[in-house]
Design a protein around this motif. Structure first.
Motif, mmCIF file in Angstrom:
data_model
loop_
_atom_site.group_PDB
_atom_site.id
_atom_site.type_symbol
_atom_site.label_atom_id
_atom_site.label_comp_id
_atom_site.label_asym_id
_atom_site.label_seq_id
_atom_site.Cartn_x
_atom_site.Cartn_y
_atom_site.Cartn_z
ATOM 1 N N ILE A 50 -80.750 34.874 31.277
ATOM 2 C CA ILE A 50 -79.886 34.247 30.601
ATOM 3 C C ILE A 50 -78.221 34.857 31.210
ATOM 4 O O ILE A 50 -77.871 34.173 30.346
ATOM 5 C CB ILE A 50 -80.929 34.674 29.171
ATOM 6 N N VAL A 98 -84.516 37.795 18.770
ATOM 7 C CA VAL A 98 -83.526 38.669 19.404
ATOM 8 C C VAL A 98 -83.058 39.056 18.369
ATOM 9 O O VAL A 98 -83.600 38.727 17.219
ATOM 10 C CB VAL A 98 -82.345 37.051 19.914
ATOM 11 N N ILE A 479 -80.886 40.407 24.500
ATOM 12 C CA ILE A 479 -80.759 38.783 24.466
ATOM 13 C C ILE A 479 -79.699 38.443 23.909
ATOM 14 O O ILE A 479 -78.298 38.744 24.774
ATOM 15 C CB ILE A 479 -81.336 38.175 24.099
#
Length: 496
Positions: A50, A98, A479
C-alpha cells in the motif's frame, strides 16, 4: 522467473549482465513526453504494497508530468491487503480495516471514487479475555491505560485496580522507554499484562515491554518526560473522544467487498494513468549514475538495468537495507537492525447465521492466558455489509503469532486451523464445525518499533537527492500511516 518486459530506452539486457554500461540520459528518448524543453522525469517505485501504491498514485497525480514505473517482486500488488476465497466467498485475509480518525485512507478512498463503498463496524463491542473469561472492552482507554480505574474492575482484580488508581509518578523519564516499562512503573504490571499487551499485540504483534513509547504512544511518552500522570492523559483523551470534533464518528472503516479491493482498484487506476506496473520483478540492486539512479532487476543470468531520475524505496526494512548498502550505507545499517514479527490469519466459514456465542465483534487475548491465538474477529458480526451479502454463511477469524514466537507458526495449515478452533471453543464454548477454512501466513509481516526506534532511524531521513523511503518501518504500521509515508516519499523525490 520474472515476467519479460519489452526493451525500452535506457535499458540494457544480457546474460551475465551484472555491471553493463548504462545508457546516458541523451540516449533513448523516443516515446518520452517532452515538457518545458526537457524529458519527463522518470521515477521508479520499488515495492507494490500500500505504501508503494500510494507513492505511485501521488506521483501520477502531481503536476510534474513524470513517468512512473512500479516494480513488485511477488505476483501481486497490495502487500498485507489481500482477498482470498473462503467457502466460495472472497474475503479479507490480511488487514481488514483502517483507522477512520486519521484522514489519509478516507482521502484516498475519495480520490478513487470509492466514498459510496465506505463502511463501518456494527455496534457490537469487543472483549478481552482475562483469567479464562471474556470481559467487555473498557471504554475510554488510551492504548489500554484506563481513564477510569473502576471501568476495569473484574477484568483486573480489586488489588490490581487499587494499585492502578494509586499512580506512582516517580522520577521524570529521560529519553525513550518501552510502553510496558512505563506503565509497569506508574500503574502496575497487571495493567500492562491484561490491558496494554493485547491492544499493542493487535497493532504490532509484539510485546509491550519492548515497544517504544515514543513511537507507539507518543502522548504517554510526553507525559512521562513532563512528569504528568498517565491517568490524566487518558482522561483528557477520553474527554476529547466524547466531546471533541471526532465525537460520534466511527473509529474504524473499511470498504464494502473488503479492504483488499483497495489495491485492486489502485492497480487499475494506476494502469489507466500510464503507470508501468510490473509484478514478479525482483529488484536486485540500486546504484548511482551521475544525478540519476540505476535499478537492476531479474535473475542473475539475465539482469535488466534501467536508469531513473528518482527512486522511491517502499519495501520492508531488510530488502530496503540491501538496496541502500552502497548508495546510503548509514541508512542501510539502521534499517538492518529492525526486527519483524510473523503471524498467520486463520479464517473460518460456518454454515448459517452467527451462533449465539458470537455475541460481539471479537476478543483480544493477553499473553498471560494459556491460549495460542492472540485475537479473534467475528467478521460477520463486526461488518454488517458482509452479513447482508452472505446471510447463509458466518465468517470469523483468529490470529496466531507474536514477535519471536515463531514456534506457534511451525505447524501445518491443518494444524493451525485445529489449534485456532480449539482455542475459540475454549473461550466461547460450543462452536459448529467449520464448512471451510483458510490460513494466510504473513512471514515477517509487522516491523517492531524497539526502544529508541526514532533516533535509530535518523540516517533514513538524510538521503541523497532523488531518493526517498516509505513504508511501515518508519512512522506507523497502520494503513493510513503507510499511505501517508508513501505519498510523502513521492513528494520528496519531486522536490528539487
Amino acid at each position: 522467473m520474472p515476467a519479460q518486459t519489452p526493451e525500452r530506452p535506457g535499458t540494457l539486457r544480457g546474460p551475465g549482465c551484472t555491471d553493463p554500461e548504462v545508457r546516458s540520459p541523451e540516449h533513448g528518448t523516443a516515446g518520452r513526453e517532452w515538457k518545458s524543453g526537457g524529458m519527463a522525469t522518470t521515477v521508479a517505485v520499488l515495492g507494490g504494497g500500500i505504501s508503494g501504491l500510494a507513492a505511485a498514485w501521488e506521483l501520477c497525480r502531481s503536476d510534474s508530468g513524470c513517468e512512473v514505473t512500479l516494480l513488485e517482486g511477488t505476483d501481486r500488488v497490495g502487500g498485507k491487503l489481500r482477498l482470498a476465497e473462503v467457502g466460495g466467498v472472497r474475503i479479507d485475509v490480511g488487514a481488514e480495516s483502517v483507522l477512520a480518525r486519521r484522514p489519509e485512507a478516507l482521502t484516498l478512498f475519495d480520490e478513487l471514487g470509492l466514498a459510496d463503498r465506505v463502511t463501518h463496524p456494527g455496534p457490537a463491542g469487543a472483549s478481552i479475555v482475562s483469567r479464562g473469561k471474556r470481559w467487555p472492552m473498557p471504554r475510554g482507554t488510551l492504548m489500554g491505560v484506563p481513564s477510569d480505574p473502576e471501568s476495569v474492575r473484574g477484568l483486573l482484580t480489586s488489588d490490581e485496580v487499587d494499585r492502578l488508581a494509586r499512580e506512582v509518578l516517580g522520577e521524570v523519564v529521560e529519553g525513550d522507554v518501552s510502553v510496558g516499562d512505563l506503565v509497569d512503573r506508574r500503574l502496575g504490571n497487571a495493567v500492562t499484562d491484561r490491558l496494554v499487551e493485547p491492544l499493542l499485540a493487535g497493532v504490532y504483534a509484539g510485546h509491550a515491554r519492548e515497544i517504544s513509547a515514543e513511537q507507539a504512544v507518543p502522548v504517554l511518552a510526553a507525559a512521562a518526560r513532563d512528569g504528568r500522570p498517565l491517568l490524566d492523559v487518558a482522561r483528557t483523551a477520553a474527554a476529547a473522544a466524547a466531546n471533541g470534533s471526532a465525537a460520534g464518528r466511527p473509529v474504524f472503516a473499511s470498504l464494502v467487498g473488503g479492504l483488499g479491493t483497495l489495491p485492486e482498484e489502485l492497480e487499475r487506476r494506476l494502469a489507466e494513468s500510464g503507470v508501468d506496473l510490473r509484478t514478479s520483478t525482483v529488484v536486485r540492486e540500486l546504484g548511482r549514475d551521475g544525478d540519476g539512479w540505476v535499478v537492476s532487476t531479474g535473475p542473475t543470468t539475465d539482469v535488466t538495468q534501467e536508469r531513473f531520475d528518482a527512486v522511491v524505496v517502499a519495501t520492508p526494512a531488510a530488502p530496503a537495507s540491501r538496496l541502500l548498502r552502497t548508495v546510503a550505507p548509514a541508512a542501510a545499517s539502521a534499517l538492518a537492525g529492525i526486527e519483524y514479527a510473523s503471524m498467520a490469519i486463520v479464517t473460518l466459514a460456518l454454515d448459517g447465521p452467527p451462533p449465539a456465542v458470537l455475541d460481539g465483534s471479537g476478543f483480544l487475548v493477553p499473553p498471560t492466558e494459556p491460549l495460542t491465538i492472540k485475537a479473534s474477529t467475528f467478521s460477520s458480526v463486526k461488518w454488517p455489509w458482509l452479513a447482508a451479502a452472505h446471510p447463509e454463511r458466518t465468517f470469523l477469524r483468529a490470529s496466531v503469532g507474536r514477535h519471536r514466537e515463531e514456534s506457534s507458526l511451525q505447524r501445518s495449515d491443518a494444524e493451525l486451523v485445529e489449534v485456532a478452533l480449539a482455542d475459540l471453543r475454549r473461550v466461547l464454548g460450543e462452536l459448529p464445525q467449520p464448512s471451510a477454512a483458510h490460513v494466510q501466513r504473513w512471514g515477517g509481516g509487522l516491523p517492531q518499533y524497539a526502544v529508541g526506534h526514532r533516533a535509530r532511524l535518523a540516517p533514513t531521513r538524510d538521503l541523497p537527492p532523488g531518493l526517498a523511503l516509505g513504508g511501515a518501518a518508519y512512522d506507523g504500521v497502520g494503513i493510513p500511516a503507510c499511505i501517508a509515508s508513501g505519498r510523502a516519499a513521492a513528494r520528496a523525490v519531486l522536490t528539487p
